[in-house]
Design a protein around this motif. Sequence first.
Motif, mmCIF file in Angstrom:
data_model
loop_
_atom_site.group_PDB
_atom_site.id
_atom_site.type_symbol
_atom_site.label_atom_id
_atom_site.label_comp_id
_atom_site.label_asym_id
_atom_site.label_seq_id
_atom_site.Cartn_x
_atom_site.Cartn_y
_atom_site.Cartn_z
ATOM 1 N N ARG A 81 37.784 34.671 42.835
ATOM 2 C CA ARG A 81 36.927 33.811 43.663
ATOM 3 C C ARG A 81 37.738 33.154 44.773
ATOM 4 O O ARG A 81 37.281 33.031 45.904
ATOM 5 N N PRO A 104 42.196 27.149 36.501
ATOM 6 C CA PRO A 104 41.991 26.439 37.771
ATOM 7 C C PRO A 104 43.186 25.564 38.124
ATOM 8 O O PRO A 104 43.596 25.497 39.284
ATOM 9 N N ARG A 162 36.835 33.628 48.591
ATOM 10 C CA ARG A 162 36.435 32.455 49.374
ATOM 11 C C ARG A 162 37.340 32.290 50.581
ATOM 12 O O ARG A 162 36.869 32.035 51.695
ATOM 13 N N ARG A 215 45.607 25.957 41.543
ATOM 14 C CA ARG A 215 45.465 24.985 42.641
ATOM 15 C C ARG A 215 46.627 25.027 43.634
ATOM 16 O O ARG A 215 46.404 25.053 44.842
ATOM 17 N N GLY A 269 40.594 36.708 35.194
ATOM 18 C CA GLY A 269 41.084 36.508 36.559
ATOM 19 C C GLY A 269 40.023 36.009 37.512
ATOM 20 O O GLY A 269 40.232 35.996 38.729
ATOM 21 N N MET A 270 38.881 35.580 36.984
ATOM 22 C CA MET A 270 37.757 35.258 37.879
ATOM 23 C C MET A 270 38.078 34.115 38.856
ATOM 24 O O MET A 270 37.615 34.130 39.985
ATOM 25 N N ASN A 271 38.879 33.141 38.423
ATOM 26 C CA ASN A 271 39.180 32.028 39.325
ATOM 27 C C ASN A 271 40.013 32.493 40.509
ATOM 28 O O ASN A 271 39.808 32.068 41.644
#
Lengths: 105, 397
Positions: free
Chosen positions: B355, B108, B359, B112, B350-352
């Motif tokens: 998402r 994360p 999104r 950012r 790689g899920m972050n």
Amino acid sequence: MPQITYIVDGASTTVDADGSSVMHTALRHDIAGIVAECGGNAMCATCHVYVENGPLAALPAISVAEEEMLECTLSPRAENSRLSCQLPVAPTIDGLVVRVAAEQA
Amino acid sequence: MTITAPHGITGPRSDLDVFLDSELLDPWAGYRQLRDLGPVAFLDRYDMYAATRYDAVTHVLRTPEVFVSSEGVMMNDEMNQVLRGNTLCSDGAAHDASRSVIVKPLTPKALRPLQESIQVEASTLVDRLVERGRIDAATELAQHLPVAIVSNLVGLPEEGRERMLVWASEMFNCFGPMNDRTINSFAVLGEMMEYATTQAVPGKLKPGSWAEAIFDAADRGDVERDKCPVMMIDYMGPSLDTTIFAIGNAVWYFAKHPDQWDLVREDPKLIPSAINEVLRLEAPIQAFSRYVAVDHEYEGVIMPAGSRVITYYGAGNRDERHYPEPDRFDVRRNPTDHLGFGAGPHACVGMNLARMEMRALFESLVPVVKRFELHSEQRALHNVLRGFTSLDVTLHV
């Protein structure tokens, strides 16, 4: 059944640890502030807690994956920071007290 | 070592042909049949167990000392040899070492700074497509962010990159059992492995890219140098189709359920929940497998050492024992514990990023698109992936 105390914004709530982890138990009891966006896979750092009291020796060591995510917490990381999804519920954790980090995501 | 039936199979068995075209295109009834047989059932046609109940799938994925990945997570041993030693196909300390390298740009915190540019890219794309009105959402909408942004971050040489979408899809086909789909895809896989070995190398990689960081880690001695090509596959394989299919699946669901799109439009804070719900209903990767390292009993069924168990994310996600009314699309459900990204130590790294891409896209769509009108769709016929190759839709504003 072991019990866990969650401190959210200074208020304590003690519940039966009926989930598979400290995170899962928090979700089952609608403890505010535990987001657990990744579903308990040490991938998001949104179930950050500070372990305040209780059977500290019964908790598993911080894994490589958890360590990486603890570097990503929004609330500052402290000595007692853990991801609650990485704390499995077992009879030995009875009496655990965790403070839910104010900022999760 | 080939996949063969273990001696003395006990527990439920099924002769369902789970890789038949019709089953792959519409697997839900078959999954239910398998779930109702027991926590795991032995598939006589494929000589592997199938874990289909939510609890069984998570048990397998979260018990890596029994259900190991280092013997491969694919359903044929040729492919298990090809990817030997990459992050996906490793356990314990070796997995920790290579995963640490792969996860670095995907945490994360690392992501950012990318958020704003992804949002800008998504909103520019949506503006362009809305102007056109009628689009192919499976390609024009779904492919843009993964191809334009992620490929750049991975930093592979431009030359050959246009083949990446084909390679990634064919590579995942090779995850299946040795059927015609797998056999046909092996030829293309060779091209991808050749590229990973001869083109994805220092000097040709973009400076400062994720791919280059793999070689930097090898230079430091954090991972073995000869593992670099298969570690490239950790990025090249899953960074495209999976997210692309997930975006397409979401559009399809919103087109079919305009009431749910209305809910999201009224309260855009539901976007993360809606994305989880789509990933639950249509896991872009339906199944991988694990090798059983030691005899193991789960809920009365003994899986002998040497056998293999298919972990059906897609079936666990529709288990009525875990999710009430599992076939219903409910954007307010927020099933954060879905298995669309797997679970346990091998949960999608790689899920972050996935998402974040999804999104950004739906946050851009929500304010402008009132309806997705679906004219026609073409489903991918694939051994493990689930999604659309074309979605002819009109974006109504």
